[in-house]
Motif scaffolding. Structure first.
Motif, mmCIF file in Angstrom:
data_model
loop_
_atom_site.group_PDB
_atom_site.id
_atom_site.type_symbol
_atom_site.label_atom_id
_atom_site.label_comp_id
_atom_site.label_asym_id
_atom_site.label_seq_id
_atom_site.Cartn_x
_atom_site.Cartn_y
_atom_site.Cartn_z
ATOM 1 N N PRO A 52 0.913 -1.122 0.026
ATOM 2 C CA PRO A 52 0.070 -0.146 0.047
ATOM 3 C C PRO A 52 0.929 1.315 0.119
ATOM 4 C CG PRO A 52 -0.498 -1.487 1.891
ATOM 5 C CD PRO A 52 0.651 -2.055 1.205
ATOM 6 N N ILE A 53 0.335 2.260 -0.622
ATOM 7 C CA ILE A 53 1.300 3.513 -0.791
ATOM 8 C C ILE A 53 1.781 4.027 0.520
ATOM 9 C CG2 ILE A 53 -0.958 4.954 -0.732
ATOM 10 C CD1 ILE A 53 0.712 7.024 -2.696
ATOM 11 N N LYS B 113 16.208 4.331 -1.969
ATOM 12 C CA LYS B 113 14.718 4.246 -2.171
ATOM 13 C C LYS B 113 14.405 5.294 -1.391
ATOM 14 C CE LYS B 113 15.031 -0.090 -1.728
ATOM 15 N NZ LYS B 113 14.845 -1.458 -1.463
ATOM 16 N N GLY B 114 13.208 5.938 -1.768
ATOM 17 C CA GLY B 114 12.407 7.002 -0.972
ATOM 18 C C GLY B 114 10.861 6.593 -0.483
ATOM 19 N N ARG B 115 9.993 7.417 -0.309
ATOM 20 C CA ARG B 115 8.687 7.075 0.041
ATOM 21 C C ARG B 115 7.696 8.151 -0.810
ATOM 22 N NH1 ARG B 115 8.267 4.631 5.088
ATOM 23 N NH2 ARG B 115 6.319 4.423 4.597
ATOM 24 N N PHE B 116 6.653 7.862 -0.557
ATOM 25 C CA PHE B 116 5.444 8.683 -1.227
ATOM 26 C C PHE B 116 4.701 9.449 -0.475
ATOM 27 C CE2 PHE B 116 5.907 4.787 -3.651
ATOM 28 C CZ PHE B 116 6.199 5.189 -4.828
ATOM 29 N N SER B 117 4.469 10.775 -0.743
ATOM 30 C CA SER B 117 3.368 11.407 -0.302
ATOM 31 C C SER B 117 2.046 10.830 -0.612
ATOM 32 C CB SER B 117 3.285 13.150 -0.496
ATOM 33 O OG SER B 117 1.978 13.337 -0.326
ATOM 34 N N VAL B 118 1.393 10.204 0.606
ATOM 35 C CA VAL B 118 -0.133 9.840 0.324
ATOM 36 C C VAL B 118 -1.174 10.925 -0.359
ATOM 37 C CG1 VAL B 118 -1.993 8.733 1.208
ATOM 38 C CG2 VAL B 118 0.145 8.054 2.195
ATOM 39 N N LYS B 119 -0.956 12.142 0.217
ATOM 40 C CA LYS B 119 -1.742 13.089 -0.403
ATOM 41 C C LYS B 119 -1.448 13.506 -2.020
ATOM 42 C CE LYS B 119 -3.653 17.445 0.796
ATOM 43 N NZ LYS B 119 -3.455 18.830 1.433
ATOM 44 N N ARG B 120 -0.330 13.343 -2.166
ATOM 45 C CA ARG B 120 0.133 14.198 -3.440
ATOM 46 C C ARG B 120 0.717 13.294 -4.472
ATOM 47 N NH1 ARG B 120 -2.583 18.792 -4.505
ATOM 48 N NH2 ARG B 120 -2.489 19.946 -2.654
ATOM 49 N N GLU B 121 1.266 12.059 -4.123
ATOM 50 C CA GLU B 121 2.123 11.251 -5.050
ATOM 51 C C GLU B 121 1.393 10.075 -5.507
ATOM 52 O OE1 GLU B 121 5.819 11.771 -2.715
ATOM 53 O OE2 GLU B 121 6.705 12.117 -4.529
ATOM 54 N N GLU B 122 0.033 9.791 -5.537
ATOM 55 C CA GLU B 122 -0.668 8.733 -5.943
ATOM 56 C C GLU B 122 -0.397 8.185 -7.233
ATOM 57 O OE1 GLU B 122 -4.804 9.432 -6.505
ATOM 58 O OE2 GLU B 122 -5.436 7.390 -6.392
ATOM 59 N N CYS B 123 -0.219 9.098 -8.137
ATOM 60 C CA CYS B 123 -0.077 8.829 -9.582
ATOM 61 C C CYS B 123 1.325 8.307 -9.768
ATOM 62 C CB CYS B 123 -0.269 9.897 -10.642
ATOM 63 S SG CYS B 123 -2.107 10.292 -10.319
ATOM 64 N N LYS C 185 12.064 6.965 -16.694
ATOM 65 C CA LYS C 185 11.278 6.868 -15.689
ATOM 66 C C LYS C 185 11.310 8.311 -14.504
ATOM 67 C CE LYS C 185 12.750 2.814 -14.550
ATOM 68 N NZ LYS C 185 13.787 2.751 -15.297
ATOM 69 N N VAL C 186 12.446 9.100 -14.692
ATOM 70 C CA VAL C 186 12.450 10.227 -13.875
ATOM 71 C C VAL C 186 11.570 11.143 -14.518
ATOM 72 C CG1 VAL C 186 14.037 12.026 -13.120
ATOM 73 C CG2 VAL C 186 15.145 9.823 -13.267
ATOM 74 N N TYR C 187 11.707 11.166 -15.682
ATOM 75 C CA TYR C 187 10.657 12.275 -16.386
ATOM 76 C C TYR C 187 9.250 11.729 -16.082
ATOM 77 C CZ TYR C 187 8.620 15.561 -19.544
ATOM 78 O OH TYR C 187 8.052 16.362 -20.058
ATOM 79 N N VAL C 188 8.850 10.575 -16.347
ATOM 80 C CA VAL C 188 7.538 10.364 -15.735
ATOM 81 C C VAL C 188 7.268 10.484 -14.526
ATOM 82 C CG1 VAL C 188 5.908 8.321 -16.061
ATOM 83 C CG2 VAL C 188 7.509 8.581 -17.941
ATOM 84 N N ASP C 189 7.953 10.084 -13.681
ATOM 85 C CA ASP C 189 7.630 10.406 -12.124
ATOM 86 C C ASP C 189 7.386 11.638 -11.792
ATOM 87 O OD1 ASP C 189 8.489 7.722 -11.504
ATOM 88 O OD2 ASP C 189 10.063 8.017 -10.596
ATOM 89 N N ASN C 190 8.180 12.625 -12.530
ATOM 90 C CA ASN C 190 8.096 13.888 -12.190
ATOM 91 C C ASN C 190 6.798 14.618 -12.716
ATOM 92 O OD1 ASN C 190 9.375 16.836 -11.625
ATOM 93 N ND2 ASN C 190 8.954 16.672 -14.055
ATOM 94 N N TYR C 191 6.446 14.004 -13.953
ATOM 95 C CA TYR C 191 5.069 14.477 -14.593
ATOM 96 C C TYR C 191 3.919 14.063 -13.727
ATOM 97 C CZ TYR C 191 1.202 14.406 -17.829
ATOM 98 O OH TYR C 191 -0.370 14.747 -18.403
ATOM 99 N N LEU C 192 4.052 13.017 -12.968
ATOM 100 C CA LEU C 192 2.941 12.495 -12.344
ATOM 101 C C LEU C 192 2.483 12.912 -10.912
ATOM 102 C CD1 LEU C 192 3.390 8.692 -13.403
ATOM 103 C CD2 LEU C 192 1.548 10.545 -14.153
ATOM 104 N N GLU C 193 3.167 14.036 -10.484
ATOM 105 C CA GLU C 193 2.685 14.755 -9.360
ATOM 106 C C GLU C 193 2.843 16.270 -9.422
ATOM 107 O OE1 GLU C 193 5.272 16.316 -7.933
ATOM 108 O OE2 GLU C 193 7.175 15.106 -8.345
ATOM 109 N N GLY C 194 1.993 16.747 -8.746
ATOM 110 C CA GLY C 194 1.963 18.247 -8.657
ATOM 111 C C GLY C 194 2.475 18.861 -7.497
ATOM 112 N N TYR C 195 2.853 17.935 -6.550
ATOM 113 C CA TYR C 195 3.639 18.320 -5.212
ATOM 114 C C TYR C 195 4.823 19.209 -5.492
ATOM 115 C CZ TYR C 195 5.494 16.237 -0.800
ATOM 116 O OH TYR C 195 6.131 16.116 0.386
#
Ligand code: FES
Ligand SMILES: [Fe+2]
Length: 365
Positions: A19-20, A339-349, A199-209
């Motif tokens: 889970p995220i 490895k890092g972690r995800f913001s549940v609120k902002r990095e769902e995508c 994948k760096v570019y895609v990750d970056n695209y996928l959050e407004g964080y």
């Protein structure tokens, strides 16, 4: 931790989907490993629908363009019956190219020894080939590839077992109905080269964080407080109203839609315009990104002013994203980070993309 048998970069533990709230981001070696790159792109790009262009490129019979997907040279053509077809751009004699640049033709002729093929791929002429035994022309046709049209755009898939393109994007057409994609007119293509893994570019695209930190200009246009995301099986959507009554893109009632279709295609839909982004892996640390711009209108002074502003703003945002992505690639390479972690609120995508990636890697074996 146990490595899987199939690849020195893939550990069982890293392929697990959690889970995220407890998940870690994918390991840095998946972004930086030179030897991982080939596996990565084959596992993902030969098994998914890939955007290759738009219908306007091949309006007339005999119009064609050349392209590449996952290191495979391809050709997309409108045949004599006006049907769109796609083939590997590989001559069955000794592997020469049957076309090297876009154009219009009645017949494809290989550049190497001159074999010719009809627009439906059938082998036609084989100069000076008398005396060759057990040679049937019908066994040496250009290898066909599935091609589909959606919203005026063209997609191909190298894998015959993958479901039709439309099954991967349920609900998109209905949601953006007023933005009739088919009737938009192609205006311009802009290509960027970025020194980072795709994948760096895609990750970056996928959050407004990162909006407020990286894009101060865009942060004035989008209403970040009401920025929402959602995920579907194979695509995700980031959606935001505009802040300002008098902004160039619309009022607070209008919406910016940022669609991502796994693994590398984006549709950025704002009132009056569609911008697509295609993320093309070049090397483990190099990526091309292709922006195609389409507009509802291009004939009035007002429309031209809007296009000029839109191109300038998009280019500024892209420069900001390129800069941060290239820094991130360096960070991923450093000894300090894995490895890092995800913001549940902002990095769902981002999380959603990385889950799909793990599934693609697992099913590659
Ligand atoms: S490789 Fe095409 S004609 Fe020889
Ligand atoms: Fe960005």
């Amino acid at each position: 931790m146990k490595k899987t048998d199939y690849n020195e970069f893939l550990y069982d533990e890293d392929l697990k989907i959690k889970p995220i709230a407890t998940a870690e981001t994918i390991p840095s070696a998946w972004y930086t490993g030179k030897d991982f790159f080939e596996f990565d792109t084959k596992a993902v790009f030969t098994k998914t629908w890939q955007h290759v262009g738009y219908c306007g490129q091949i309006l007339k019979q005999g119009d064609y363009f050349v392209t590449e997907v996952a290191d495979n040279p391809l050709i997309v053509v409108r045949d004599k019956e006006k049907r769109i077809r796609a083939f590997y751009n590989v001559c069955l004699h000794r592997g020469g190219p049957v076309a090297t640049k876009d154009g219009n033709t009645k017949v494809f002729q290989c550049r190497y020894h001159g074999w010719t093929y009809d627009l439906d791929g059938k082998l036609r002429g084989t100069p000076e080939f008398e005396g060759v035994d057990e040679f049937e022309k019908r066994n040496y046709c250009l290898a066909p590839i599935r091609v589909e049209e959606w919203g005026g755009m063209l997609f191909i898939c190298l894998d015959d077992t993958v479901k039709p393109f439309e099954t991967f994007i349920p609900g998109i057409r209905e949601r953006i109905l007023p933005n009739k994609l088919e009737s938009k007119i192609f205006h311009k293509r802009v290509d960027y080269t970025i020194k980072c893994n795709w994948k760096v570019y895609v990750d970056n695209y996928l959050e407004g964080y990162h909006l407020n930190m990286v894009h101060p200009g865009l942060a004035k246009i989008l209403d970040y407080r009401n920025y929402v995301t959602e995920t579907n099986d194979h695509y995700s959507l980031q959606q935001s109203p505009f802040k300002d009554e008098n902004g160039i893109y619309g009022s607070p009632d209008d919406m910016a839609y940022y669609y991502f279709v796994f693994p590398n295609f984006m549709m950025n839909i704002l009132p009056g315009r569609l911008q697509t982004n295609l993320v093309i892996p070049v090397a483990h640390n190099e990526t091309h990104v292709r922006f195609d711009y389409y507009y509802d209108e291009m004939d009035t002074d007002e429309a031209n002013k809007f296009i000029e502003d839109d191109l300038r703003i998009s280019d500024e945002i892209q420069a900001e994203d390129i800069d941060i992505c290239e820094h991130v690639q360096k960070g991923l390479r450093s000894d300090a980070y894995d490895k890092g972690r995800f913001s549940v609120k902002r990095e769902e995508c981002v999380y959603h993309f990385q889950c799909l990636l793990k599934m693609a890697y697992k099913s590659a074996f």
